[in-house]
Design a protein around this motif. Sequence first.
Motif, PDB file in Angstrom:
ATOM      1  N   GLY A 227       0.792  -1.228   0.000  1.00  0.00           N
ATOM      2  CA  GLY A 227       0.000   0.000   0.000  1.00  0.00           C
ATOM      3  C   GLY A 227       0.816   1.266   0.000  1.00  0.00           C
ATOM      4  N   THR A 228       2.119   1.165  -0.297  1.00  0.00           N
ATOM      5  CA  THR A 228       2.992   2.342  -0.255  1.00  0.00           C
ATOM      6  C   THR A 228       2.692   3.331  -1.370  1.00  0.00           C
ATOM      7  OG1 THR A 228       4.741   1.011   0.720  1.00  0.00           O
ATOM      8  CG2 THR A 228       5.406   3.089  -0.289  1.00  0.00           C
ATOM      9  N   GLY A 229       2.269   2.829  -2.529  1.00  0.00           N
ATOM     10  CA  GLY A 229       1.998   3.718  -3.652  1.00  0.00           C
ATOM     11  C   GLY A 229       1.675   2.918  -4.895  1.00  0.00           C
ATOM     12  N   VAL A 230       1.800   3.568  -6.048  1.00  0.00           N
ATOM     13  CA  VAL A 230       1.497   2.960  -7.344  1.00  0.00           C
ATOM     14  C   VAL A 230       2.812   2.662  -8.053  1.00  0.00           C
ATOM     15  CG1 VAL A 230       0.284   3.201  -9.538  1.00  0.00           C
ATOM     16  CG2 VAL A 230      -0.648   4.269  -7.469  1.00  0.00           C
ATOM     17  N   ALA A 231       2.974   1.422  -8.483  1.00  0.00           N
ATOM     18  CA  ALA A 231       4.187   1.007  -9.184  1.00  0.00           C
ATOM     19  C   ALA A 231       3.887   0.850 -10.663  1.00  0.00           C
ATOM     20  CB  ALA A 231       4.697  -0.318  -8.625  1.00  0.00           C
ATOM     21  N   LEU A 232       4.872   1.152 -11.484  1.00  0.00           N
ATOM     22  CA  LEU A 232       4.794   0.874 -12.916  1.00  0.00           C
ATOM     23  C   LEU A 232       5.545  -0.431 -13.147  1.00  0.00           C
ATOM     24  CD1 LEU A 232       3.684   2.378 -15.469  1.00  0.00           C
ATOM     25  CD2 LEU A 232       6.027   3.123 -15.869  1.00  0.00           C
ATOM     26  N   SER A 233       4.857  -1.428 -13.693  1.00  0.00           N
ATOM     27  CA  SER A 233       5.468  -2.756 -13.788  1.00  0.00           C
ATOM     28  C   SER A 233       5.290  -3.364 -15.162  1.00  0.00           C
ATOM     29  CB  SER A 233       4.852  -3.702 -12.752  1.00  0.00           C
ATOM     30  OG  SER A 233       5.353  -5.020 -12.897  1.00  0.00           O
ATOM     31  N   VAL A 234       6.246  -4.225 -15.532  1.00  0.00           N
ATOM     32  CA  VAL A 234       6.088  -5.036 -16.743  1.00  0.00           C
ATOM     33  C   VAL A 234       5.157  -6.199 -16.429  1.00  0.00           C
ATOM     34  CG1 VAL A 234       8.360  -4.401 -17.618  1.00  0.00           C
ATOM     35  CG2 VAL A 234       8.132  -6.435 -16.213  1.00  0.00           C
ATOM     36  N   GLY A 235       4.473  -6.676 -17.459  1.00  0.00           N
ATOM     37  CA  GLY A 235       3.457  -7.692 -17.259  1.00  0.00           C
ATOM     38  C   GLY A 235       3.972  -9.005 -16.710  1.00  0.00           C
ATOM     39  N   LEU A 236       5.147  -9.452 -17.173  1.00  0.00           N
ATOM     40  CA  LEU A 236       5.656 -10.757 -16.753  1.00  0.00           C
ATOM     41  C   LEU A 236       5.869 -10.812 -15.245  1.00  0.00           C
ATOM     42  CD1 LEU A 236       6.625 -13.510 -17.898  1.00  0.00           C
ATOM     43  CD2 LEU A 236       8.930 -12.574 -17.856  1.00  0.00           C
ATOM     44  N   LEU A 237       6.409  -9.752 -14.666  1.00  0.00           N
ATOM     45  CA  LEU A 237       6.678  -9.738 -13.233  1.00  0.00           C
ATOM     46  C   LEU A 237       5.402  -9.576 -12.405  1.00  0.00           C
ATOM     47  CD1 LEU A 237       9.899  -7.527 -13.075  1.00  0.00           C
ATOM     48  CD2 LEU A 237       9.698 -10.022 -13.302  1.00  0.00           C
ATOM     49  N   ALA A 238       4.364  -9.014 -13.035  1.00  0.00           N
ATOM     50  CA  ALA A 238       3.131  -8.741 -12.295  1.00  0.00           C
ATOM     51  C   ALA A 238       2.172  -9.920 -12.270  1.00  0.00           C
ATOM     52  CB  ALA A 238       2.427  -7.528 -12.908  1.00  0.00           C
ATOM     53  N   ARG A 239       2.447 -10.976 -13.043  1.00  0.00           N
ATOM     54  CA  ARG A 239       1.466 -12.057 -13.208  1.00  0.00           C
ATOM     55  C   ARG A 239       0.967 -12.637 -11.891  1.00  0.00           C
ATOM     56  NH1 ARG A 239       3.949 -15.934 -17.999  1.00  0.00           N
ATOM     57  NH2 ARG A 239       3.679 -14.500 -19.762  1.00  0.00           N
ATOM     58  N   SER A 240       1.887 -12.966 -10.988  1.00  0.00           N
ATOM     59  CA  SER A 240       1.466 -13.618  -9.746  1.00  0.00           C
ATOM     60  C   SER A 240       0.657 -12.678  -8.872  1.00  0.00           C
ATOM     61  CB  SER A 240       2.680 -14.150  -8.985  1.00  0.00           C
ATOM     62  OG  SER A 240       3.556 -13.095  -8.619  1.00  0.00           O
ATOM     63  N   TYR A 241       1.032 -11.393  -8.849  1.00  0.00           N
ATOM     64  CA  TYR A 241       0.290 -10.420  -8.048  1.00  0.00           C
ATOM     65  C   TYR A 241      -1.124 -10.221  -8.592  1.00  0.00           C
ATOM     66  CZ  TYR A 241       4.818  -9.089  -6.015  1.00  0.00           C
ATOM     67  OH  TYR A 241       6.031  -9.084  -5.368  1.00  0.00           O
ATOM     68  N   LEU A 242      -1.242 -10.155  -9.920  1.00  0.00           N
ATOM     69  CA  LEU A 242      -2.556  -9.972 -10.535  1.00  0.00           C
ATOM     70  C   LEU A 242      -3.413 -11.223 -10.358  1.00  0.00           C
ATOM     71  CD1 LEU A 242      -1.435  -8.214 -13.836  1.00  0.00           C
ATOM     72  CD2 LEU A 242      -2.586  -7.142 -11.886  1.00  0.00           C
ATOM     73  N   ALA A 243      -2.790 -12.394 -10.431  1.00  0.00           N
ATOM     74  CA  ALA A 243      -3.539 -13.644 -10.303  1.00  0.00           C
ATOM     75  C   ALA A 243      -4.158 -13.789  -8.920  1.00  0.00           C
ATOM     76  CB  ALA A 243      -2.632 -14.834 -10.613  1.00  0.00           C
ATOM     77  N   THR A 244      -3.456 -13.336  -7.893  1.00  0.00           N
ATOM     78  CA  THR A 244      -3.967 -13.446  -6.525  1.00  0.00           C
ATOM     79  C   THR A 244      -4.814 -12.245  -6.117  1.00  0.00           C
ATOM     80  OG1 THR A 244      -1.970 -12.410  -5.616  1.00  0.00           O
ATOM     81  CG2 THR A 244      -1.973 -14.819  -5.827  1.00  0.00           C
ATOM     82  N   GLY A 245      -4.819 -11.198  -6.946  1.00  0.00           N
ATOM     83  CA  GLY A 245      -5.563  -9.994  -6.605  1.00  0.00           C
ATOM     84  C   GLY A 245      -4.855  -9.088  -5.623  1.00  0.00           C
ATOM     85  N   THR A 246      -3.596  -9.413  -5.292  1.00  0.00           N
ATOM     86  CA  THR A 246      -2.826  -8.559  -4.381  1.00  0.00           C
ATOM     87  C   THR A 246      -2.632  -7.178  -4.986  1.00  0.00           C
ATOM     88  OG1 THR A 246      -1.645 -10.528  -3.644  1.00  0.00           O
ATOM     89  CG2 THR A 246      -0.689  -8.397  -3.053  1.00  0.00           C
ATOM     90  N   LEU A 247      -2.390  -7.142  -6.283  1.00  0.00           N
ATOM     91  CA  LEU A 247      -2.298  -5.891  -7.025  1.00  0.00           C
ATOM     92  C   LEU A 247      -3.292  -5.929  -8.175  1.00  0.00           C
ATOM     93  CD1 LEU A 247       1.578  -5.394  -7.274  1.00  0.00           C
ATOM     94  CD2 LEU A 247       0.002  -4.190  -5.745  1.00  0.00           C
ATOM     95  N   VAL A 248      -3.770  -4.760  -8.558  1.00  0.00           N
ATOM     96  CA  VAL A 248      -4.678  -4.636  -9.702  1.00  0.00           C
ATOM     97  C   VAL A 248      -4.215  -3.461 -10.556  1.00  0.00           C
ATOM     98  CG1 VAL A 248      -6.650  -5.604  -8.449  1.00  0.00           C
ATOM     99  CG2 VAL A 248      -6.268  -3.121  -8.453  1.00  0.00           C
ATOM    100  N   ALA A 249      -4.697  -3.443 -11.795  1.00  0.00           N
ATOM    101  CA  ALA A 249      -4.415  -2.311 -12.685  1.00  0.00           C
ATOM    102  C   ALA A 249      -5.575  -1.329 -12.580  1.00  0.00           C
ATOM    103  CB  ALA A 249      -4.257  -2.800 -14.118  1.00  0.00           C
ATOM    104  N   PRO A 250      -5.341  -0.139 -12.049  1.00  0.00           N
ATOM    105  CA  PRO A 250      -6.453   0.806 -11.861  1.00  0.00           C
ATOM    106  C   PRO A 250      -6.986   1.382 -13.166  1.00  0.00           C
ATOM    107  CG  PRO A 250      -4.372   1.836 -11.274  1.00  0.00           C
ATOM    108  CD  PRO A 250      -4.070   0.392 -11.528  1.00  0.00           C
TER     109      PRO A 250
END
Length: 291
Positions: A227-250
Amino acid sequence: MLTLPPPHTLIAFEAAARHGSFLRAGEELCITASAVSHRIKALEDWLGQALFLRINRRIELTRSGEAYLAEVRPALERVEAASQRLRRQAGQTLRISVAPAFGAKWLVARLATYQQTHPALEFTLSASTRLDPMLDGSADIGLRYGRPPWPGLTAFKLSDETVAPLCTPALAATLKIPSDLARTRLLRHPLLHWQPWFAAAGLDWPEPDSGAEFDDAMMMLEAAAAGTGVALSVGLLARSYLATGTLVAPFELSVPGQGFYAVLPPATANQAWIRDFVRWLQHEVRAPYSA
């Protein structure tokens, strides 16, 4: 004495026939489609027979090509099987220098799969974002995010990447339009620049000069997940976070980034067993995500 066409032409022929495409054969063999075409033309000249019909951008096997493939493919498979048996008996160690986030969030979980079919192969992994390990000979292969050329090294593309902002669901609920980012902390990484995304979103904003900066993308994503802020990320590294819902694309907006590459020094770039590993990486990166 055996009288054979050059082996690399046979390998290119088999791959092109299997894929029905010079482009996809080149991707598998880590060469260009043009190089595949040249190798097959050399084989056709050696044989005195056309093996493919070239129809606009399509290719089809000729009758001679079909008959030749039926003989060549089993022979290559027998050579491959015999070679793999000897390699497994010999045992080898592959020294991999990997960018920390790519290693932790993607590579490590998949190496066991490769070892199932290469049980005598061992891995030595070290974390780095620099090119020094490949240049000084301390690594056989490097896995890096960026864009070639890298002088003195050979690069094989693993993936093209897009980048997009990511944050926790709670923070995303407060972001209705891109300009709402003015009220949030933007997390930064030296290889991931915000300004192109701003421009695509219609924001005339410069690159941020404040906000936490990370030299490790995994730490940045963990900070965003906290919850520190908004990160700019490449898709490959974000897969696990998006799959679990820990992070989302606003926002439903991403922009082209750079890419992940296998980067090899001259001493290893032409070693077949290492190129086999590179081809496996290319296949795995393109496979659907599984946790």
